[in-house]
Design a protein around this motif. Structure first.
Motif, PDB file in Angstrom:
ATOM      1  N   ALA A 170      -6.369  -2.078  -5.360  1.00  0.00           N
ATOM      2  CA  ALA A 170      -7.038  -0.809  -5.051  1.00  0.00           C
ATOM      3  C   ALA A 170      -8.191  -0.476  -5.986  1.00  0.00           C
TER       4      ALA A 170
ATOM      5  N   THR B  61      -6.864   2.804  -1.556  1.00  0.00           N
ATOM      6  CA  THR B  61      -5.434   2.560  -1.774  1.00  0.00           C
ATOM      7  C   THR B  61      -5.004   1.221  -1.167  1.00  0.00           C
TER       8      THR B  61
ATOM      9  N   GLN C 184       0.830  -1.203   0.000  1.00  0.00           N
ATOM     10  CA  GLN C 184       0.000   0.000   0.000  1.00  0.00           C
ATOM     11  C   GLN C 184       0.867   1.257   0.000  1.00  0.00           C
TER      12      GLN C 184
END
Length: 473
Positions: free
Chosen positions: A49, A32, A3
């Motif tokens: 995402a 995200t 991430q």
């Protein structure tokens, strides 16, 4: 970590309007959440995402469980197991303990035989899809079919149609990975033409006398139980039954077949020579076997679709990683437009196919079993063809990118080389492409005709005889 890399990649985009669009305030409103390595197309879009209506926290939990299990226990070993042609027994035990085998059974979770689901929730078909998808990251049809193949197709007829005594004796052992079950339908002269099987079972007192041959039987060489399709009545589909045959019954002989791929799955030739099978081992009703076999096919094809499309994705992922480090003519392969074209072509096939697979999975989750059996046969058959044709394409294109490395067992091209050998092992079993295409059109056409008849009956019942004006072309 993935991430953080994702967010960093956004902030490294060129300045200007794009930078303004990706301000911290904007990022706070964006999805995200990234799982996995984050390489392009290496995982389904919801890993990277993208939003999806299908998955919740329980799916993310299971994804993490199987990602860790594959990385820690399987990825480094499947090549060795495939070369040896056998999967260690402790791997089967582990697959039973971690829930893999039970998840192969379809829904609901078989708690009456192995207790409550260890993950704390009732799995749905998306959990099963995730399981197949994650384990298929190994790129080994031999492993997938070795551990999950036989059980997925051989145990459900026992689960649904065996006597309570047989269920109690057989199912728990198989779900725990202590015993193995396989499905024995295909014969030397009958594959997709199930209705014309020649293996016979004649009832004599309290036993059936079983004679015949079965070929290309997954897991057969190490199976303890065989779900056998045989002829107990007259010609055609109306004369078939299913019997549970046990390996230690006199007259059962097995020999491993040498095939192009899926070496560790134990593809087997089986001979039944006057095997005495107790009448109590009849699964369901006599001469209803064809119906039970057809009921079993949709779930088998769903599993093959899930495995196959991830194998396609493995080809793509391996090709992308290799193309970013291999240099030719002074630049990396990925810098050549023709290589990017190959990658884009693979990606669009895989992503479209996965979306279709998710649609079928959603129907399995939301339809009653009878409705799913009625409606999904045609679309599942066509989806299987889509998956195997995409696999054939991706295996070829990935091999072209790898060059000679894709022709060498082991090393950098290990997965691509192995998958290239196993394309036919996905395209033929569970219904060959030609049969599936024909079945898909026939069943979908019948379904459309039924829908028209239902609409007409509803209109007649309501007394509404008015007709909407037809559009003119």
């Amino acid at each position: 970590l993935a991430q953080a890399r994702y967010q960093q990649a956004f902030f490294q985009l060129p300045s200007g309007n794009s930078a303004a669009m990706l301000s911290p305030e904007m990022m706070a409103k964006m999805n995200t959440e990234v799982f996995g390595d984050g390489n392009p197309f290496s995982d389904p879009s919801w890993y990277q995402a993208f939003n999806s209506p299908y998955y919740n926290d329980s799916h993310k939990k299971l994804r993490k469980i199987f990602r860790d299990y594959v990385d820690e226990n399987l990825m480094a070993n499947v090549h060795e197991w495939d070369e040896a042609g056998v999967i260690p027994q402790e791997v089967y035990h582990a697959a039973g303990q971690n829930g893999t085998i039970a998840l192969c059974m379809g829904r609901p979770w078989p708690k009456e035989y192995i207790g409550e689901c260890p993950w704390g929730f009732e799995p749905d078909y998306f959990h099963e899809l995730i399981m197949y998808d994650e384990i298929s990251r190994t790129g080994s049809g031999g492993f997938l079919w070795g551990v999950a193949g036989g059980t997925t197709i051989g145990l459900p007829p026992i689960y649904h149609h065996a006597s309570p005594e047989v269920k109690k004796r057989v199912i728990p052992q198989c779900l725990r990975g202590e015993k193995v079950c396989c499905l024995a339908i295909t014969e030397p002269t009958a594959g997709s033409d199930v209705a014309n099987l020649k293996t016979t079972a004649k009832l004599e007192g309290d036993h059936y006398i079983l004679n015949g041959e079965k070929k290309w039987i997954t897991n057969g060489i190490f199976a303890d139980y065989f779900t056998v399709a045989c002829r107990t009545g007259g010609a055609g589909m109306g004369g078939l039954s299913l019997l549970l045959v046990e390996k230690d019954m006199p007259g059962v002989k097995t020999r491993k077949m040498k095939c192009s791929g899926v070496w560790s799955s134990g593809t087997t030739y089986i001979t039944f020579d006057d095997v005495k099978v107790p009448k109590a081992n009849l699964l369901g009703k006599e001469n209803k076997g064809f119906q039970y076999i057809m009921q079993n096919f949709n779930h088998e094809r769903f599993a093959i679709c899930a495995m196959t499309n991830r194998f396609s994705r493995v080809c793509l992922e391996e090709a992308v990683k290799f193309a970013n480090k291999r240099k030719t003519f002074g630049k990396t392969l990925i810098q050549h437009p023709v290589i990017r074209w190959k990658i884009a072509e693979m990606a669009r096939h895989i992503e479209a196919t996965h979306a279709w697979l998710e649609t079928i999975t959603y129907q399995l989750c939301t339809m009653e079993k009878a409705e799913a059996a009625l409606k999904l046969g045609g679309s599942t058959a066509l989806c299987k063809v889509q998956c195997t044709k995409v696999l054939e394409y991706c295996a070829r294109e990935a091999a072209q990118i790898f060059g000679g490395l894709s022709y060498t067992r082991g090393g950098q091209g290990e997965k691509v080389e192995r998958i290239s050998r196993e394309v036919r092992a996905m395209a033929v079993p569970g219904g060959s492409e030609e049969i599936m295409l024909d079945l898909g059109v026939k069943q979908t056409s019948k379904l459309a005709q039924m829908a028209k008849m239902l609409a007409a009956n509803q209109e007649q019942s309501s007394g509404d005889s008015s007709k909407a004006p037809k559009a003119k072309l």
